[in-house]
Every structure is written in structure tokens, then in C-alpha cells.
Design an enzyme around this catalytic site. Sequence first.
Site, mmCIF file in Angstrom:
data_model
loop_
_atom_site.group_PDB
_atom_site.id
_atom_site.type_symbol
_atom_site.label_atom_id
_atom_site.label_comp_id
_atom_site.label_asym_id
_atom_site.label_seq_id
_atom_site.Cartn_x
_atom_site.Cartn_y
_atom_site.Cartn_z
ATOM 1 N N PRO A 2 0.808 -1.231 0.000
ATOM 2 C CA PRO A 2 0.000 0.000 0.000
ATOM 3 C C PRO A 2 0.841 1.281 0.000
ATOM 4 C CG PRO A 2 -0.555 -1.446 1.865
ATOM 5 C CD PRO A 2 0.637 -2.014 1.208
ATOM 6 N N GLU A 3 0.518 2.176 -0.916
ATOM 7 C CA GLU A 3 1.120 3.512 -0.960
ATOM 8 C C GLU A 3 -0.042 4.502 -0.933
ATOM 9 O OE1 GLU A 3 3.995 3.819 -4.148
ATOM 10 O OE2 GLU A 3 4.735 1.809 -3.756
ATOM 11 N N LYS A 58 1.091 7.969 4.017
ATOM 12 C CA LYS A 58 0.614 6.584 4.030
ATOM 13 C C LYS A 58 -0.053 6.235 5.356
ATOM 14 C CE LYS A 58 4.721 5.174 1.755
ATOM 15 N NZ LYS A 58 5.686 4.110 1.511
ATOM 16 N N ARG A 111 0.799 -10.431 7.216
ATOM 17 C CA ARG A 111 2.205 -10.346 7.625
ATOM 18 C C ARG A 111 2.453 -9.443 8.831
ATOM 19 N NH1 ARG A 111 6.171 -10.029 2.653
ATOM 20 N NH2 ARG A 111 7.591 -10.525 4.364
ATOM 21 N N ARG A 260 15.599 -1.566 -2.339
ATOM 22 C CA ARG A 260 14.359 -1.758 -3.090
ATOM 23 C C ARG A 260 14.656 -1.834 -4.582
ATOM 24 N NH1 ARG A 260 9.965 -0.150 -0.144
ATOM 25 N NH2 ARG A 260 8.848 -1.394 -1.669
#
Length: 298
Positions: A2-3, A58, A111, A260
Site C-alpha cells: 500500500p502507498e 501513508k 504479515r 528496493r
Amino acid sequence: MPELPEVEFARGCLERWLGGEVIAKAEADPTRVVRGSSRAAFAKLAGRRVTSVERRGKWLLMRFDDELGLLGHLGMTGKFELAKPSEAEPRWSRARLERADGAVVHYRDPRQFGRLVVAPLAELLDQAPIAELGPDAWMAAPTPTELALRLSRRKRPIKDVLMDQTVMAGLGNIQVTEALFLARIHPSRRADRIAAGEIRRLCRAIRTSLARTLAMNSGDKITYVEETKRIENPFRVYGKAGAPCPRCSTTLRKLTIAGRTSAFCPSCQPRKPIGPDGPQAARRVRRKATPSRGSAKA
Ligand SMILES: [Zn+2]
């Protein structure tokens, strides 16, 4: 993962499901989702009316009709889901807000990288992480001049700097990868060396990428791109290293920056920009020599 667009989707859902509602029951399981807060604090939300649901980068911020606030982060796999009174509890439900009509808003997170923090609202607003966030990339998008100022002191790669929530809030790997592609900027270039013309393109690219992703999500359910192979990856270059560039068909490459993975087009996003990449870069090039126009990759 999610962003900003996915968190904005969650905000809209929470506003629809809980806006104006009194929480009949609030319950969190003993998981690390409540780290930094507690199950007892979460349970205190019972009896309080939700007055608004906001997004800061976020982060989600739920306000109530008293001094408490709920701060939420979806981590990697978190999402909110509404279960009607007759519906079974979804898998991986970690916390629940029940409405007076028996419907339950579940926070599910396989998670458990997400977080839910209940504390006095003033405390949540005055402290990290909220107090340290840069301007929101969508609601308070910096102008090219403002962004140039924020990049000017930073020598790290532009990819890394744009993901830094204190520079600008809301962007993650997906949005930054897409925006750099649209703006034709190589992800590992030094942030303080991006030319003014490129920064103008970057501001437009961030807006375009966010608007496109925001428009992709509607309804009450969302599927993150990493979650399942059943949905097609809807992004232009994110997660598509090895595939042809949608603009020039050169094979997209990948590169790891600050842990990343970034996909980029080596032709559209050259490491050393010249000519068309902005007035400052063009001036620098003209001062040094007079390269032939044909050497500039479009
Ligand atoms: Zn290309």
C-alpha cells in the site's frame, strides 16, 4: 504494497463504513499490529463516535468525538474489510471495530507489518511519525520550486529521496518507479543534481501516476499487485524488468537502490541526461562543449 492511492482507498472505505457511527465494540488481538499501543487502549474506542477519517501520506488518522485518535498504517499487507452481521470473519483479522447494526470493520493483515495506535489525538499529531512527514504528495503536492529546494540538500539517489516520507509523504516503490519513468529520470541520479526542467516534469509525473492509480481502485475491495498472480500488473514499468519499455521497446532493466528494486528503461531514463532534460542540464552541456543534437536520447 500500500502507498498513497491504496491508503486513500482505505480512507474512503472507512469514511463510508464508519463516518458518524458510534463504535459498539473495539477489539484487537494480541499481535504486533498494536505495538507501541495496546489492546486495552484499542478497546477504549468503544462508545465513541467517528467524526472523520483522514490520510497523512501513508498513514490513516481516525478522529472521534472526544480526545482520542486512531492512527493506522497498512504496512505491507494490511487492509480494512467490512463484514455484514451474517458474514464470517475474514482470515488474518487482527482487530475489529463493530458498528451498532452488528456489521464489523476488520483490520486484516497476514504479515503484520501494519500498525494501529490509539492515543490522545494531540499526541498523535505532535509526535513522529505524523509530525515528521513532508507535504502530502497528493493533497499538498509541492510545486517544482518547493521540490527543488527539498532535493537541493540531498546527495542520495533520487529514487531513495522520493521514498523518504520526510521529503514528501505518500510515495513508495511503485509510485516512485512509475513517476521516474514518466519523467525520464534515471533512478540512481543524485537528487541535488536534477535540473529544474526535470523537476517540473517530475512534479507532473508524480501527479499523473497517483491520479492513474487512484482511478484504478473503486468499490469496497482492493487487491494489491503483489498479492496474486491472477490480476495483471497494471503499472507501466513497476515489476516489469525484462519486458519491453512501453515507450520505446528497449528491454527494461532492474536496479536495487536502498534495498528496493527499481525497474527502469536504460534508453528513456539515461544516467547522464543531456539536451532535452531541462534548461539547467542543457546550459551545462552547452558550456562544456557542443554535442551533436543526435546524441540526445529521446
Ligand atoms: Zn524506453
